[in-house]
Design a protein around this motif. Structure first.
Motif, PDB file in Angstrom:
ATOM      1  N   GLY A 203      20.254 -65.629 -33.421  1.00 33.36           N
ATOM      2  CA  GLY A 203      20.348 -65.807 -31.969  1.00 33.36           C
ATOM      3  C   GLY A 203      21.122 -66.922 -31.585  1.00 33.36           C
ATOM      4  N   GLY A 204      20.426 -68.281 -32.067  1.00 33.79           N
ATOM      5  CA  GLY A 204      20.917 -69.314 -31.659  1.00 33.79           C
ATOM      6  C   GLY A 204      22.716 -69.549 -32.086  1.00 33.79           C
ATOM      7  N   LYS A 205      22.776 -69.013 -33.412  1.00 31.07           N
ATOM      8  CA  LYS A 205      24.476 -69.053 -33.741  1.00 31.07           C
ATOM      9  C   LYS A 205      24.959 -68.140 -32.977  1.00 31.07           C
ATOM     10  N   LEU A 206      24.672 -67.022 -32.409  1.00 30.26           N
ATOM     11  CA  LEU A 206      25.306 -65.891 -31.776  1.00 30.26           C
ATOM     12  C   LEU A 206      25.515 -66.617 -30.468  1.00 30.26           C
ATOM     13  N   LYS A 207      24.803 -67.328 -30.023  1.00 30.60           N
ATOM     14  CA  LYS A 207      24.815 -68.049 -28.554  1.00 30.60           C
ATOM     15  C   LYS A 207      26.001 -68.957 -28.800  1.00 30.60           C
ATOM     16  N   THR A 208      25.901 -69.737 -29.662  1.00 21.94           N
ATOM     17  CA  THR A 208      27.224 -70.858 -29.927  1.00 21.94           C
ATOM     18  C   THR A 208      28.283 -70.070 -29.913  1.00 21.94           C
ATOM     19  N   LEU A 209      28.425 -69.041 -30.714  1.00 25.56           N
ATOM     20  CA  LEU A 209      29.668 -68.381 -31.067  1.00 25.56           C
ATOM     21  C   LEU A 209      30.194 -67.872 -29.623  1.00 25.56           C
ATOM     22  N   THR A 210      29.312 -67.260 -28.777  1.00 27.57           N
ATOM     23  CA  THR A 210      29.636 -66.741 -27.572  1.00 27.57           C
ATOM     24  C   THR A 210      30.036 -67.579 -26.430  1.00 27.57           C
ATOM     25  N   LEU A 229      37.288 -59.965 -18.294  1.00 28.91           N
ATOM     26  CA  LEU A 229      36.767 -59.837 -19.324  1.00 28.91           C
ATOM     27  C   LEU A 229      35.977 -61.053 -19.932  1.00 28.91           C
ATOM     28  N   ARG A 230      36.505 -62.200 -19.256  1.00 28.11           N
ATOM     29  CA  ARG A 230      36.087 -63.750 -19.621  1.00 28.11           C
ATOM     30  C   ARG A 230      34.601 -63.683 -18.763  1.00 28.11           C
ATOM     31  N   PHE A 231      34.633 -63.166 -17.443  1.00 23.05           N
ATOM     32  CA  PHE A 231      33.288 -63.033 -16.646  1.00 23.05           C
ATOM     33  C   PHE A 231      32.204 -62.511 -17.368  1.00 23.05           C
ATOM     34  N   TRP A 232      32.351 -61.525 -18.169  1.00 18.99           N
ATOM     35  CA  TRP A 232      31.252 -60.903 -18.763  1.00 18.99           C
ATOM     36  C   TRP A 232      31.003 -61.451 -19.936  1.00 18.99           C
ATOM     37  N   VAL A 233      32.063 -62.183 -20.668  1.00 18.31           N
ATOM     38  CA  VAL A 233      31.570 -62.870 -21.936  1.00 18.31           C
ATOM     39  C   VAL A 233      30.833 -64.121 -21.354  1.00 18.31           C
ATOM     40  N   MET A 234      30.958 -64.796 -20.486  1.00 15.09           N
ATOM     41  CA  MET A 234      30.540 -65.858 -19.963  1.00 15.09           C
ATOM     42  C   MET A 234      28.957 -65.285 -19.526  1.00 15.09           C
ATOM     43  N   ALA A 235      28.690 -64.280 -18.891  1.00 14.98           N
ATOM     44  CA  ALA A 235      27.386 -63.611 -18.507  1.00 14.98           C
ATOM     45  C   ALA A 235      26.693 -63.502 -19.718  1.00 14.98           C
ATOM     46  N   ALA A 236      27.237 -62.958 -20.849  1.00 16.95           N
ATOM     47  CA  ALA A 236      26.573 -62.589 -22.136  1.00 16.95           C
ATOM     48  C   ALA A 236      26.075 -63.901 -22.768  1.00 16.95           C
ATOM     49  N   ALA A 237      26.866 -65.163 -22.354  1.00 22.13           N
ATOM     50  CA  ALA A 237      26.795 -66.292 -23.093  1.00 22.13           C
ATOM     51  C   ALA A 237      25.548 -67.038 -22.280  1.00 22.13           C
ATOM     52  N   VAL A 238      25.416 -66.573 -20.915  1.00 23.17           N
ATOM     53  CA  VAL A 238      24.295 -67.400 -20.240  1.00 23.17           C
ATOM     54  C   VAL A 238      22.982 -66.665 -20.507  1.00 23.17           C
ATOM     55  N   VAL A 239      22.958 -65.429 -20.743  1.00 28.35           N
ATOM     56  CA  VAL A 239      21.780 -64.532 -21.220  1.00 28.35           C
ATOM     57  C   VAL A 239      21.468 -65.170 -22.355  1.00 28.35           C
ATOM     58  N   LEU A 240      22.038 -65.372 -23.347  1.00 30.34           N
ATOM     59  CA  LEU A 240      21.812 -65.609 -24.812  1.00 30.34           C
ATOM     60  C   LEU A 240      21.249 -66.992 -24.666  1.00 30.34           C
ATOM     61  N   THR A 241      22.079 -67.916 -23.910  1.00 32.69           N
ATOM     62  CA  THR A 241      21.352 -69.404 -23.678  1.00 32.69           C
ATOM     63  C   THR A 241      19.871 -69.388 -23.113  1.00 32.69           C
ATOM     64  N   VAL A 242      19.776 -68.545 -22.183  1.00 33.76           N
ATOM     65  CA  VAL A 242      18.197 -68.416 -21.662  1.00 33.76           C
ATOM     66  C   VAL A 242      17.338 -67.856 -22.768  1.00 33.76           C
ATOM     67  N   VAL A 243      17.849 -66.844 -23.216  1.00 29.49           N
ATOM     68  CA  VAL A 243      16.808 -66.115 -24.161  1.00 29.49           C
ATOM     69  C   VAL A 243      16.420 -67.077 -25.497  1.00 29.49           C
ATOM     70  N   THR A 244      17.366 -67.642 -26.030  1.00 31.42           N
ATOM     71  CA  THR A 244      17.191 -68.231 -27.302  1.00 31.42           C
ATOM     72  C   THR A 244      16.737 -69.501 -26.982  1.00 31.42           C
ATOM     73  N   GLY A 245      16.750 -70.074 -25.752  1.00 30.98           N
ATOM     74  CA  GLY A 245      15.949 -71.442 -25.330  1.00 30.98           C
ATOM     75  C   GLY A 245      14.580 -71.123 -25.181  1.00 30.98           C
ATOM     76  N   LEU A 246      14.169 -70.176 -24.764  1.00 28.99           N
ATOM     77  CA  LEU A 246      12.916 -69.657 -24.584  1.00 28.99           C
ATOM     78  C   LEU A 246      12.309 -69.338 -25.973  1.00 28.99           C
ATOM     79  N   ASP A 247      12.912 -68.814 -26.787  1.00 28.22           N
ATOM     80  CA  ASP A 247      12.500 -68.562 -28.355  1.00 28.22           C
ATOM     81  C   ASP A 247      12.260 -69.887 -29.088  1.00 28.22           C
ATOM     82  N   TYR A 248      13.055 -70.729 -28.648  1.00 25.27           N
ATOM     83  CA  TYR A 248      12.919 -72.130 -29.498  1.00 25.27           C
ATOM     84  C   TYR A 248      11.716 -72.890 -28.692  1.00 25.27           C
TER      85      TYR A 248
END
Length: 272
Positions: A203-210, A229-248
């Motif tokens: 998840g962390g690697k996917l977050k970095t890529l996104t 499109l870039r708006f939605w890609v950034m939204a996905a990046a923010v979600v992955l950032t929060v989720v993976t942060g909580l996982d860490y």
């Protein structure tokens, strides 16, 4: 009374005195009795000096060899810092000010300057993918790399996000969420490192890529459907950032509890 003639007696006595020493250097001459006392002492002294000299020379040569080995080892360790992985990390650090200058060039809204800025950002992100892989694969891991690599990652991403927010292309709260998570997890890793290492997750690697794709799309002066499109890609990046942060954070808590339990068990075992 019949006696031995004096000449005969003297001859016998003389023969006894001179017999063994009649021919110097012959087989009858004792090796260490040629000169009573002096030669033996001189020979022993010379042999002692020779022995001490050999010992001193051996000791000196051994010390020099040891010092030479230490110097050589130090040189090798110093040279190991200048490996391919670390050079890529240093290149990424040098690209940070270059990216900022290109991003803000000509007011920050020139499509040509933004394209050059995107190129420098892309190079930095690509080197981020390769330097860690090279260090682990070819045993090029150094203390410098351990410290400089995460700094370079956060520096290029932070510079891009701050520039985008300063130009009004990205809300400040997005920049705050991403940078806050990155800095917080980095500090958390150092806090729990005494108990173990938190491994990088998928998840962390996917977050970095996104994140890299989203920020790269925002750096470019896109319009139309690509801007949406870039708006939605950034939204996905923010979600992955929060989720993976909580996982860490969860992993850090579990790792700390396990480490404390193992230490208590080890103390009990030593006391028993």
């Amino acid at each position: 009374m019949t006696g031995v003639p004096a000449s005969a007696a003297g001859g016998s006595s003389s023969a006894r005195r001179t017999g063994p020493r009649a021919v110097p250097g012959s087989a009858h001459e004792p090796a260490e009795r040629a000169t009573p006392g002096g030669a033996v002492e001189r020979g022993a002294t010379e042999r002692g000096r020779a022995g001490r000299g050999g010992t001193e020379r051996g000791s000196t040569e051994g010390g020099a060899a040891g010092r030479g080995g230490k110097i050589t080892a130090a040189a090798v360790n110093q040279a190991s810092v200048w490996n391919v992985a670390n050079l890529l990390t240093m290149l990424r650090l040098l690209l940070v000010p270059a990216f900022v200058a290109l991003m803000l060039g000509n007011g920050g809204y020139d499509p040509a300057w933004r394209s050059f800025a995107w190129a420098s950002f892309a190079v930095a992100m690509i080197t981020d993918l390769f330097d860690g892989h090279l260090a682990r694969t070819y045993n090029l891991v150094t203390d410098f790399g351990k410290i400089a690599d995460p700094i370079a990652d956060k520096a290029i991403m932070g510079a891009a996000l701050i520039c985008l927010s300063a130009l009004g292309d990205l809300p400040w709260w997005v920049t705050a969420v991403i940078l806050g998570r990155e800095l917080g997890i980095t500090v958390l890793r150092f806090v729990v490192i005494r108990y173990g290492v938190i491994p990088a997750s998928r998840g962390g690697k996917l977050k970095t890529l996104t994140q890299g794709i989203a920020v790269g799309m925002y750096v470019l002066a896109l319009t139309g459907p690509l801007a949406t499109l870039r708006f939605w890609v950034m939204a996905a990046a923010v979600v992955l950032t929060v989720v993976t942060g909580l996982d860490y954070v969860k992993q850090a808590i579990v790792l700390r509890r396990r480490g404390i339990a193992e230490r208590k068990a080890a103390l009990k075992g030593s006391e028993a």
